[in-house]
Design a protein around this motif. Structure first.
Motif, short mmCIF file in Angstrom:
data_model
loop_
_atom_site.label_atom_id
_atom_site.label_comp_id
_atom_site.label_asym_id
_atom_site.label_seq_id
_atom_site.Cartn_x
_atom_site.Cartn_y
_atom_site.Cartn_z
N GLN A 1 21.35 23.53 44.33
CA GLN A 1 20.61 24.74 44.68
C GLN A 1 20.56 25.79 43.56
O GLN A 1 19.47 26.30 43.24
N PRO A 2 21.67 26.15 42.91
CA PRO A 2 21.57 27.13 41.81
C PRO A 2 20.67 26.66 40.66
O PRO A 2 19.96 27.48 40.05
N LYS A 3 20.69 25.36 40.35
CA LYS A 3 19.83 24.86 39.28
C LYS A 3 18.36 25.01 39.66
O LYS A 3 17.51 25.37 38.83
N VAL B 1 17.21 27.28 41.69
CA VAL B 1 16.92 28.72 41.62
C VAL B 1 16.63 29.13 40.18
O VAL B 1 15.71 29.92 39.90
N THR C 1 21.87 33.66 35.79
CA THR C 1 21.72 33.73 37.25
C THR C 1 22.36 32.52 37.92
O THR C 1 23.07 32.64 38.92
N ALA C 2 22.10 31.32 37.35
CA ALA C 2 22.67 30.11 37.91
C ALA C 2 24.20 30.14 37.83
O ALA C 2 24.90 29.77 38.79
N MET D 1 25.52 32.44 40.39
CA MET D 1 25.42 31.85 41.74
C MET D 1 26.56 30.85 41.97
O MET D 1 27.15 30.81 43.04
N TYR D 2 26.82 30.03 40.93
CA TYR D 2 27.93 29.07 41.07
C TYR D 2 29.26 29.79 41.29
O TYR D 2 30.10 29.34 42.08
N TYR E 1 29.29 30.87 44.71
CA TYR E 1 29.48 29.71 45.55
C TYR E 1 30.95 29.27 45.58
O TYR E 1 31.42 28.68 46.55
#
Length: 618
Positions: A42-44, A46, A280-281, A284-285, A288
């Motif tokens: 999902q982060p990738k 995004v 951003t990724a 997010m990780y 997460y």
């Protein structure tokens, strides 16, 4: 020490049961792994969405793919949790069933040395705590651990330097958390032991509640239970404090990590060394990782408490069992040599072997000897009585026949076979046992009577009820045989419970019936009825009775007198009155009371007997 080693299941019963559930566990792992992949992609996506939007490219397909991944993540996680939870429930169910079986088949001598309340706590309380550890905690550790590992790998692919900053900040917090986990496990083990002590003492008080009330000891027992409850509270508070430290210790590391990543990352974005999409990724990780990492360590803490329960369960699984018979081909016990004659107290018996033989039996409880060189036989038919002063070893004889205990030397032989070489089912199916304390249980009268013979017919039940003199009692009950009794047979008098237990033993149709003070709680009328029943029963099998009432003993075909753990004399009532001083003294006290109701020159059974002048008081 890593999370993996901290959660390793100790070797033993639980480890074996866990292996039995490997299919469910493997399915859960596979689904969990698929869910983790869905989460980590999902982060990738995004990041690609941000890049596509920056280049004014269509993003509908990426948005739709993200929505599918969100749904797949939820479905896979829920299914994985169900499979792991089901495996945990199966493990706990099997643990309880197997532990119950081992306790039921435990060596009675060992089990008597344990606190029964603690055994109950391990079977119920510890297995319940183990269930939480093996379902909720392991599922959380597995699912969130995979997310943490996968997220860390993805972060390394984006920017190694930012990852090193993150790991450095989290490392200190993780080490501190593992230290807390170790302390938590030790504290939890102490708390479970304290809880077991409280349960054991509570059971002791409840089992003797009438005695406690009669002695006016409610206050003392309340204070004792309060002191034990205080111990449980203190050890429980230590568990609570250590458990509460997990979140703060770990949160400090996460907050420091987040602050460092945001500061360094924004600076690198400003200089152009790190793209906005990658930053951003990465962020997010990191977000997460926050919740899964906290859950992993919290679950480790919960599991450490459960691991203490697992340890106690595994200890209970090691309880010694009643020995199985020796393998085929093992040497059989030596039979008496020709010319040795029968053991002391031997008698001619009809065909084959005696019902029971004691051959030079010695036994003691620890260092306290109870029986020494005891030898006697019980014919296959008739009533054999055991008499002697209190502590002579009469009840111990019964316990050796039932193999609740094993003789230190010599052998106990049932129908020519040493019971040491028989399985419990082989010899206990041939022996009916009526305890002194009339063990009735919660349930209907019928359930109590057929307890040892659940497939008995109505005709067999009716015959056993009549032989035990229980017919009028059953007829007077509101629901007859289906009348419900409370714990320990509440609802019947002591004498009625005694007769119920006699009926239960008769329904087994045994070769030998052991009656431990079977007339102790009966009035004169009920005792006379039971004596009539015993005469009928003794024509069909061997009856061995312990009785202090001479009215019961006098009718025995043979009487074995025990004194100081030895066989002092064997004979009939008349013979022993003439020939044995101890038996004459035992009989004299009761003859004195019985003389008020019996004619001169008669014993209390109504049979004429010549008594030595010095033999009977009064």
């Amino acid at each position: 020490m890593t999370a993996a080693t901290a959660t390793a299941v100790p070797r033993g019963l639980v480890a074996g049961l866990t292996r039995d559930q490997r299919r469910l566990l493997a399915g859960g792992v596979l689904l969990g792994s698929a869910g983790v992949v869905s989460t980590l992609v999902q982060p990738k996506l995004v990041a690609r969405l941000i890049e596509a939007a920056g280049r004014h490219e269509p993003v509908a397909a990426l948005v739709a793919l993200l929505a599918v991944l969100f749904v797949a993540d939820a479905v896979l996680s829920a299914t994985q949790g169900c499979l792991i939870g089901r495996a945990g429930e199966n493990i706990v169910r099997e643990a309880r069933v197997r532990l119950s079986g081992r306790v039921l088949r435990a060596d009675l001598a060992y089990l008597d040395s344990q606190r029964q309340g603690d055994v109950h706590t391990r079977l119920v309380g510890d297995t319940a705590l183990m269930k939480i550890a093996l379902t909720q905690s392991l599922a959380q550790i597995l699912l969130n651990g995979l997310i943490v590992v996968g997220g860390t790998v993805m972060m390394a692919l984006i920017d190694v330097w930012l990852l090193l900053v993150t790991v450095g900040c989290l490392g200190v917090a993780s080490v501190a958390s593992v230290g807390v986990a170790r302390g938590l496990r030790k504290a939890a083990l102490v708390n479970r032991a304290d809880t077991g002590e409280f349960g054991a003492d509570l059971q002791r008080v409840l089992a003797a509640l009438p005695t406690v009330k009669a002695a006016g000891a409610e206050g003392r027992e309340e204070d004792r239970l309060a002191a034990l409850a205080d111990r449980v509270r203190r050890s429980g508070n230590r568990v609570t404090v250590l458990n509460a430290l997990f979140s703060p210790v770990l949160n400090v590391g996460l907050q420091v990590s987040l602050a460092a990543v945001m500061g360094i990352g924004m600076a690198r974005v400003a200089t152009g060394s790190l793209g906005v999409a990658d930053f951003t990724a990465f962020t997010m990780y990191l977000f997460y990782l926050v919740s899964p990492l906290v859950l992993v360590f919290l679950s480790v803490g919960t599991y450490q408490q459960g691991r203490a329960a697992v340890q106690r369960v595994d200890e209970l699984a090691g309880i010694p069992q009643e020995d199985a018979p020796p393998p085929r081909g093992a040497a059989a016990p030596a039979a008496p040599k020709d010319g040795d004659g029968p053991p002391a107290g031997g008698a001619v018996h009809e065909g084959g072997h005696p019902a029971v033989e004691f051959r030079d039996v010695g036994f003691g409880y620890g260092d306290r000897p109870v029986l020494e060189a005891v030898s006697f036989t019980v014919p296959r038919r008739g009533l054999t009585a055991l008499v002697g002063v209190s502590g002579a070893g009469k009840t111990t004889v019964f316990q050796l026949i039932e193999r609740f205990y094993r003789p230190g030397r010599g052998s106990v032989v049932l129908d020519g076979k040493d019971i040491a070489y028989l399985s419990p089912a082989e010899f206990r199916g041939r022996v009916g046992y009526v305890q002194q304390d009339s063990a009735a249980m919660r349930g209907t009268v019928r359930e109590n009577i057929v307890y040892a013979a659940p497939d008995a017919t109505e005709a067999d039940i009716a015959e056993a009820v009549e032989l035990a003199g229980l017919g009028d009692v059953v007829a007077a009950l509101p629901d007859g045989l289906d009348t419900r009794l409370g714990d320990q047979g509440t609802g019947l008098s002591g004498g009625q419970r005694q007769r119920l237990c006699v009926a239960r033993a008769l329904l087994q149709k045994p070769a030998v019936i052991l009656l431990d003070e079977a007339t102790a709680h009966l009035d004169s009328e009920a005792e006379a009825a039971l004596r009539d029943s015993l005469r009928r029963i003794a024509r069909r099998c061997a009856v061995v009775a312990i009785a202090h009432r001479i009215s019961t003993v006098a009718e025995a075909d043979r009487i074995v007198v025990l004194d100081g753990g030895r066989v002092r004399a064997v004979g009939t009532h008349r013979q022993l009155i003439r020939e044995d001083d101890l038996y004459r003294r035992l009989a004299a006290a009761q003859f004195a009371d019985g003389a008020r109701a019996a004619s001169p020159g008669e014993d209390v059974s109504g049979a004429p007997v010549a008594l030595p002048a010095a033999g009977v008081a009064g």
